[in-house]
Design a protein around this motif. Sequence first.
Motif, PDB file in Angstrom:
ATOM      1  N   UNK A 106      -8.955 -15.766  -3.228  1.00 53.43           N
ATOM      2  CA  UNK A 106      -9.860 -14.635  -3.065  1.00 53.43           C
ATOM      3  C   UNK A 106      -9.345 -13.413  -3.812  1.00 53.43           C
ATOM      4  N   UNK A 107     -10.269 -12.527  -4.129  1.00 55.73           N
ATOM      5  CA  UNK A 107      -9.950 -11.187  -4.602  1.00 55.73           C
ATOM      6  C   UNK A 107     -10.200 -10.282  -3.403  1.00 55.73           C
ATOM      7  N   UNK A 108      -9.186  -9.510  -3.032  1.00 54.38           N
ATOM      8  CA  UNK A 108      -9.287  -8.671  -1.845  1.00 54.38           C
ATOM      9  C   UNK A 108      -8.979  -7.222  -2.200  1.00 54.38           C
ATOM     10  N   UNK A 109      -9.791  -6.321  -1.678  1.00 56.36           N
ATOM     11  CA  UNK A 109      -9.581  -4.887  -1.846  1.00 56.36           C
ATOM     12  C   UNK A 109      -9.417  -4.279  -0.464  1.00 56.36           C
ATOM     13  N   UNK A 110      -8.233  -3.708  -0.207  1.00 54.44           N
ATOM     14  CA  UNK A 110      -7.961  -3.037   1.060  1.00 54.44           C
ATOM     15  C   UNK A 110      -7.986  -1.534   0.826  1.00 54.44           C
ATOM     16  N   UNK A 111      -8.715  -0.831   1.682  1.00 54.62           N
ATOM     17  CA  UNK A 111      -8.807   0.620   1.549  1.00 54.62           C
ATOM     18  C   UNK A 111      -8.508   1.255   2.905  1.00 54.62           C
ATOM     19  N   UNK A 112      -7.433   2.019   2.944  1.00 55.15           N
ATOM     20  CA  UNK A 112      -7.075   2.777   4.137  1.00 55.15           C
ATOM     21  C   UNK A 112      -7.764   4.127   4.074  1.00 55.15           C
ATOM     22  N   UNK A 113      -8.471   4.486   5.149  1.00 56.32           N
ATOM     23  CA  UNK A 113      -9.158   5.772   5.215  1.00 56.32           C
ATOM     24  C   UNK A 113      -8.525   6.551   6.357  1.00 56.32           C
ATOM     25  N   UNK A 114      -8.031   7.713   6.037  1.00 52.67           N
ATOM     26  CA  UNK A 114      -7.328   8.540   7.038  1.00 52.67           C
ATOM     27  C   UNK A 114      -8.289   9.464   7.730  1.00 52.67           C
TER      28      UNK A 114
END
Length: 114
Positions: A106-114
């Motif tokens: 898989x191609x995975x994009x993780x985005x942390x939002x504060x």
Amino acid sequence: MGKPELEFFDHDLNIGWRQVEGALDGIIEKILSLDPETGSYTRLLKFPPGITTNETLIHDFWEEVYILKGSLTDLKKKETYIEGMYACRPPQMTHGPYNIPSGCMTLEIRTYVK
């Protein structure tokens, strides 16, 4: 700072695979880009054939996943996801555990939002 500026390059020649920390043996990742300030990143993730995970996952980040090769079955939902399928999961969305009979990448994009 954000993620680095990267023009097209051959990731196979420049970035190695590594075992995912805390994951079952054989689940490997290749981090393509990383924001060191937030921890957000883009990666390739590979599951070997015949593996079954045993955890229900809940994250504190947005997760986008695109299946490049193979398939995986969510054992709780009793749904199989195949090549070309996409998911966008908000923080705290439960998913898994998974059975991966033939392997999956898989191609995975993780985005942390504060």
